[in-house]
Design a protein around this motif. Structure first.
Motif, PDB file in Angstrom:
ATOM      1  N   ARG A 604       0.823  -1.210   0.000  1.00 24.76           N
ATOM      2  CA  ARG A 604       0.000   0.000   0.000  1.00 24.76           C
ATOM      3  C   ARG A 604       0.862   1.269   0.000  1.00 24.76           C
ATOM      4  NH1 ARG A 604      -4.861  -1.447   4.320  1.00 24.76           N
ATOM      5  NH2 ARG A 604      -5.929  -2.999   2.991  1.00 24.76           N
ATOM      6  N   TYR A 605       1.973   1.228   0.745  1.00 31.45           N
ATOM      7  CA  TYR A 605       2.864   2.394   0.804  1.00 31.45           C
ATOM      8  C   TYR A 605       3.467   2.685  -0.561  1.00 31.45           C
ATOM      9  CZ  TYR A 605       6.973   5.224   1.854  1.00 31.45           C
ATOM     10  OH  TYR A 605       7.922   6.190   1.853  1.00 31.45           O
ATOM     11  N   LEU A 606       3.911   1.634  -1.262  1.00 27.86           N
ATOM     12  CA  LEU A 606       4.502   1.824  -2.588  1.00 27.86           C
ATOM     13  C   LEU A 606       3.456   2.321  -3.574  1.00 27.86           C
ATOM     14  CD1 LEU A 606       6.789  -1.345  -2.821  1.00 27.86           C
ATOM     15  CD2 LEU A 606       7.498   1.039  -2.467  1.00 27.86           C
ATOM     16  N   ARG A 607       2.206   1.807  -3.449  1.00 24.47           N
ATOM     17  CA  ARG A 607       1.157   2.279  -4.348  1.00 24.47           C
ATOM     18  C   ARG A 607       0.878   3.766  -4.118  1.00 24.47           C
ATOM     19  NH1 ARG A 607      -3.325  -2.636  -4.183  1.00 24.47           N
ATOM     20  NH2 ARG A 607      -2.127  -4.117  -5.511  1.00 24.47           N
ATOM     21  N   ARG A 608       0.793   4.166  -2.819  1.00 28.03           N
ATOM     22  CA  ARG A 608       0.545   5.586  -2.525  1.00 28.03           C
ATOM     23  C   ARG A 608       1.689   6.455  -3.032  1.00 28.03           C
ATOM     24  NH1 ARG A 608      -1.293   3.617   2.528  1.00 28.03           N
ATOM     25  NH2 ARG A 608       0.698   4.216   3.478  1.00 28.03           N
ATOM     26  N   LYS A 609       2.911   5.977  -2.852  1.00 32.95           N
ATOM     27  CA  LYS A 609       4.080   6.755  -3.298  1.00 32.95           C
ATOM     28  C   LYS A 609       4.091   6.897  -4.807  1.00 32.95           C
ATOM     29  CE  LYS A 609       9.093   6.954  -2.846  1.00 32.95           C
ATOM     30  NZ  LYS A 609      10.298   6.306  -2.296  1.00 32.95           N
ATOM     31  N   HIS A 610       3.741   5.777  -5.497  1.00 28.83           N
ATOM     32  CA  HIS A 610       3.687   5.829  -6.962  1.00 28.83           C
ATOM     33  C   HIS A 610       2.590   6.782  -7.423  1.00 28.83           C
ATOM     34  CE1 HIS A 610       4.091   4.405 -11.087  1.00 28.83           C
ATOM     35  NE2 HIS A 610       2.770   4.202 -11.123  1.00 28.83           N
ATOM     36  N   ALA A 611       1.429   6.728  -6.723  1.00 31.79           N
ATOM     37  CA  ALA A 611       0.326   7.612  -7.096  1.00 31.79           C
ATOM     38  C   ALA A 611       0.714   9.069  -6.876  1.00 31.79           C
ATOM     39  CB  ALA A 611      -0.919   7.250  -6.300  1.00 31.79           C
ATOM     40  N   THR A 612       1.424   9.369  -5.764  1.00 32.85           N
ATOM     41  CA  THR A 612       1.849  10.751  -5.485  1.00 32.85           C
ATOM     42  C   THR A 612       2.828  11.231  -6.536  1.00 32.85           C
ATOM     43  OG1 THR A 612       1.548  10.316  -3.126  1.00 32.85           O
ATOM     44  CG2 THR A 612       2.882  12.225  -3.749  1.00 32.85           C
ATOM     45  N   SER A 613       3.771  10.350  -6.929  1.00 31.59           N
ATOM     46  CA  SER A 613       4.751  10.741  -7.950  1.00 31.59           C
ATOM     47  C   SER A 613       4.080  11.000  -9.286  1.00 31.59           C
ATOM     48  CB  SER A 613       5.796   9.628  -8.099  1.00 31.59           C
ATOM     49  OG  SER A 613       6.461   9.394  -6.879  1.00 31.59           O
ATOM     50  N   ARG A 614       3.070  10.169  -9.588  1.00 35.69           N
ATOM     51  CA  ARG A 614       2.379  10.329 -10.862  1.00 35.69           C
ATOM     52  C   ARG A 614       1.607  11.642 -10.891  1.00 35.69           C
ATOM     53  NH1 ARG A 614      -1.679   5.857 -13.596  1.00 35.69           N
ATOM     54  NH2 ARG A 614      -1.940   6.950 -15.604  1.00 35.69           N
ATOM     55  N   ALA A 616       2.328  14.328  -9.163  1.00 35.35           N
ATOM     56  CA  ALA A 616       3.303  15.422  -9.258  1.00 35.35           C
ATOM     57  C   ALA A 616       3.817  15.580 -10.674  1.00 35.35           C
ATOM     58  CB  ALA A 616       4.473  15.145  -8.297  1.00 35.35           C
ATOM     59  N   ALA A 617       4.009  14.441 -11.377  1.00 36.51           N
ATOM     60  CA  ALA A 617       4.493  14.512 -12.756  1.00 36.51           C
ATOM     61  C   ALA A 617       3.442  15.119 -13.667  1.00 36.51           C
ATOM     62  CB  ALA A 617       4.865  13.110 -13.231  1.00 36.51           C
ATOM     63  N   LEU A 618       2.172  14.722 -13.447  1.00 40.55           N
ATOM     64  CA  LEU A 618       1.099  15.287 -14.266  1.00 40.55           C
ATOM     65  C   LEU A 618       0.950  16.786 -14.031  1.00 40.55           C
ATOM     66  CD1 LEU A 618      -1.606  12.484 -13.960  1.00 40.55           C
ATOM     67  CD2 LEU A 618      -0.263  13.058 -15.983  1.00 40.55           C
ATOM     68  N   ALA A 619       1.130  17.191 -12.731  1.00 41.57           N
ATOM     69  CA  ALA A 619       1.020  18.619 -12.425  1.00 41.57           C
ATOM     70  C   ALA A 619       2.139  19.425 -13.080  1.00 41.57           C
ATOM     71  CB  ALA A 619       1.043  18.834 -10.915  1.00 41.57           C
ATOM     72  N   GLY A 621       3.387  18.736 -15.914  1.00 39.69           N
ATOM     73  CA  GLY A 621       3.218  18.697 -17.361  1.00 39.69           C
ATOM     74  C   GLY A 621       4.099  17.715 -18.065  1.00 39.69           C
ATOM     75  N   SER A 622       4.728  16.811 -17.334  1.00 45.22           N
ATOM     76  CA  SER A 622       5.591  15.803 -17.953  1.00 45.22           C
ATOM     77  C   SER A 622       4.875  14.465 -17.940  1.00 45.22           C
ATOM     78  CB  SER A 622       6.909  15.678 -17.182  1.00 45.22           C
ATOM     79  OG  SER A 622       6.642  15.267 -15.851  1.00 45.22           O
ATOM     80  N   PRO A 623       5.218  13.534 -18.838  1.00 46.59           N
ATOM     81  CA  PRO A 623       4.569  12.211 -18.848  1.00 46.59           C
ATOM     82  C   PRO A 623       4.876  11.431 -17.598  1.00 46.59           C
ATOM     83  CG  PRO A 623       6.469  12.256 -20.345  1.00 46.59           C
ATOM     84  CD  PRO A 623       6.258  13.672 -19.904  1.00 46.59           C
ATOM     85  N   ALA A 624       3.986  10.599 -17.196  1.00 46.91           N
ATOM     86  CA  ALA A 624       4.169   9.822 -15.960  1.00 46.91           C
ATOM     87  C   ALA A 624       5.273   8.814 -16.136  1.00 46.91           C
ATOM     88  CB  ALA A 624       2.861   9.105 -15.600  1.00 46.91           C
ATOM     89  N   ALA A 625       5.991   8.576 -15.052  1.00 51.89           N
ATOM     90  CA  ALA A 625       7.072   7.590 -15.094  1.00 51.89           C
ATOM     91  C   ALA A 625       6.489   6.203 -15.167  1.00 51.89           C
ATOM     92  CB  ALA A 625       7.946   7.724 -13.858  1.00 51.89           C
TER      93      ALA A 625
END
Length: 625
Positions: A604-614, A616-619, A621-625
């Protein structure tokens, strides 16, 4: 939030929530069950569900247990909980058609009077304790009643069958119809040899009390459609049309209880031109072959271990009767309702039943001999000299044979092409239910019924369970397919198989060493006593003798120590198994649960971290990792 959790108020709130959760689950989840036992011992079977689904009127089940009087009977109380829980399952699965009432009949109470009126038995089980009721009384809308007088703990394997049988009997109160086809004078008659009238057998009186008995002629060409169970007693030389009628009765779903015999002592024999026939055998060989079993012709059984004894004359030893067998409980099937719980069945000149190789039906032994039995020619029974030789023959090793069996499963007709004038009969059946007994003499009064004097009046007293066996078998056969599908659910006591295996291996491994040490110890003690006794009491031992004594004492001490070590090793593996189980239950399981929780948290922690990074990337304006 953390501050609240770690405060006194937070701990009190957690305790309240915990209690509330337990209360809510107890009230809301009472019907939720998960049976993880190997044989599903705490679940009702599909047959019971079918019986409950077919109920048309509500039934009341009154479970009487003297809970107040059984406080010191812990095993019985535990079994009572088991029975009550199973009855609750019946109530839940019946869609309102079963109403359960749990009653504690206190001494001298109205409930106690009702329990006695139902016919329930109160048994004094504890030493000096009060009688305890532990039974079930069922009633229908017309106040017809059926009871289980007492739930015997040693019959737990048949618990569901007994309860379902009671319910089915209440739902269908009409008495089953028995068709009796007999070549023996079971209904009484006139004995030509003694010129006296003979009385009906007691077993026939028992059957008439429980069933509607319809007598059929031995040359019948059709079994009436209202017959539920057909009883064949010594079917001797039946014609082909009669055999065909029996065949068709079985194929259309009729139940059969057949008593055949290689030598029926109750058969007076037929006379041909004034000469009495010596043939006293009966059988159904064409039908048996189609059903998947075989009766050895002309062979009677003798049993060295189970042979009954003649009453001894004063001053003379009792002599065994090699062809009269008393089958104990150990040689009866405890998984079949017809024999389970019985203790002793007496038979005479019984035959041998065998399964046919490759048969599609299932052959299940119900009554067997000991492993010291042998077959003999039937004509040896009438010759006393041959009986003495039979005793000598039985002293040699024998084997186990089957006397009674149940046959179930798919079978084909014994008359595939039909018979003359009847070609349109059934050719096969997917499920038949038959009981075959290779003896007819067990039904005669002398084989199970005696007399006793009660207040100056002679009264019959059963000394064997022959009648109970017949009634159990008929009761089972007369039931529905759903009821007959309820067999023993498997053992309720689960032995420690691994522990027993370890104990046997340890005993085998250390037995030789222990015996050798014990022999050495006995030898050392004998030599020590011999040395100490060789010197007169007035003389002291020499230095050399004292050294020898010390040596033997040390040897004795060493051997005793090794014996203790051997005894310790006997239980070392078992103790280690116990320690391993404790480690698994106390330490390993909590550790595994904790690791699983940590794994879930990490995912769950990794999923939340991945969701937060995604995000931030969308905000950005860059493509998601």
């Amino acid at each position: 939030m953390k501050r609240i959790l770690y405060s006194g108020t937070g701990l009190l709130l957690i305790a309240v929530l915990f209690l509330a959760f337990n209360m809510a689950s107890g009230l809301l989840l009472t019907g939720v069950r998960l049976d993880l036992t190997q044989n599903k011992l705490y679940s009702i079977s599909a047959g019971t569900r079918q019986i409950l689904a077919e109920l048309k009127e509500p039934l009341d089940l009154n479970f009487y247990f003297s809970n107040s009087e059984a406080k010191e009977l812990a095993p019985l109380r535990s079994y009572a909980v088991r029975v009550q829980e199973l009855l609750k399952v019946y109530e839940q699965e019946s869609a309102g058609k079963i109403r359960l009432h749990v009653i504690d009949p206190l001494p001298f109470s109205e409930e106690e009077d009702k329990a006695g009126a139902f016919g329930l038995e109160a048994l004094a089980l504890g030493q000096g304790g009060a009688p305890v009721f532990f039974g079930l009384a069922g009633t229908d809308a017309q106040n017809n009643a059926q009871v289980i007088p007492f739930f015997a703990p040693d019959q737990e394997e048949l618990l569901e069958y007994d309860i379902s049988r009671l319910i089915q009997t209440l739902a269908h109160p009409q008495r089953p119809v028995l068709g009796l086809l007999s070549s023996l004078p079971a209904n009484g008659g006139f004995d030509v040899r003694t010129q006296r009238k003979t009385e009906p057998w007691a077993i026939l009186r028992e059957l008439r009390q429980e069933y509607d008995l319809k007598e059929l002629k031995t040359d019948t060409r059709d079994i009436p459609g209202d017959v539920d169970v057909l009883v064949l007693l010594h079917p001797k030389k039946l014609s082909q049309p009669t055999l065909y009628a029996i065949d068709q009765f079985v194929l259309r779903g009729g139940r059969l209880l057949a008593f055949v015999d290689p030598y029926s002592e109750q058969d007076s024999g037929e006379e041909y031109f004034g000469v009495q026939s010596k043939d006293k055998s009966s059988g159904l060989e064409p039908l048996f072959k189609a059903w998947g079993l075989h009766l050895q012709p002309g062979k009677v059984l003798g049993d060295n271990l189970y042979a009954l004894f003649d009453s001894a004359k004063e001053g003379e030893p009792a002599l065994p009767r090699p062809f009269t067998i008393g089958v104990p409980q150990a040689a009866m099937s405890q998984e079949d309702p017809s024999t389970s719980g019985l203790e002793f069945i007496a038979l005479s000149t019984a035959g041998i039943l065998e399964p046919v190789a490759g048969a599609s039906s299932q052959f299940t032994a119900l009554l067997s001999t000991s492993d010291s039995a042998k077959p003999f020619e039937a004509d040896r029974f009438d010759k006393p000299a041959d009986q003495q030789q039979a005793l000598r023959d039985l002293a040699q090793p024998g084997q186990r044979y089957v006397i009674a069996a149940r046959v179930q499963g798919p079978v084909k007709s014994a008359f595939a092409e039909g018979i003359d004038g009847r070609k349109d009969g059934l050719k096969q059946a997917q499920q038949v239910n038959l009981l075959v007994v290779a003896d007819t003499d067990l039904l005669s009064d002398r084989m199970w019924l005696g007399t006793e004097d009660i207040n100056g009046r002679t009264a019959p007293r059963p000394w064997a369970d022959n009648a109970s066996f017949v009634l159990n078998a008929l009761d089972n056969l007369a039931g529905s397919d759903a009821l007959n599908s309820l067999r023993s659910r498997g053992p309720y006591s689960r032995p420690f198989v691994v522990v027993e295996r370890l104990r046997r291996e340890a005993e085998t491994s250390f037995r030789a060493k222990r015996l050798a040490l014990e022999e050495s110890l006995e030898e050392a003690e004998a030599k020590l006593q011999q040395l100490q006794g060789a010197s007169p009491k007035s003389q002291s031992l020499s230095a050399e003798q004292q050294a020898t004594v010390r040596q033997f004492m040390q040897e004795k001490s060493r051997i005793r120590k090794e014996l203790r070590e051997v005894q310790y090793q006997l239980n070392a593996d078992i103790d280690q198994l116990g320690r391993n189980l404790k480690i698994v239950n106390i330490a390993l399981m909590p550790l595994l649960v904790s690791l699983c929780m940590l794994l879930v948290w990490a995912v769950r922690y990794l999923r939340r971290k991945h969701a937060t990074s995604r995000k931030a990337a969308l905000a950005a304006g860059s493509p998601a990792a």
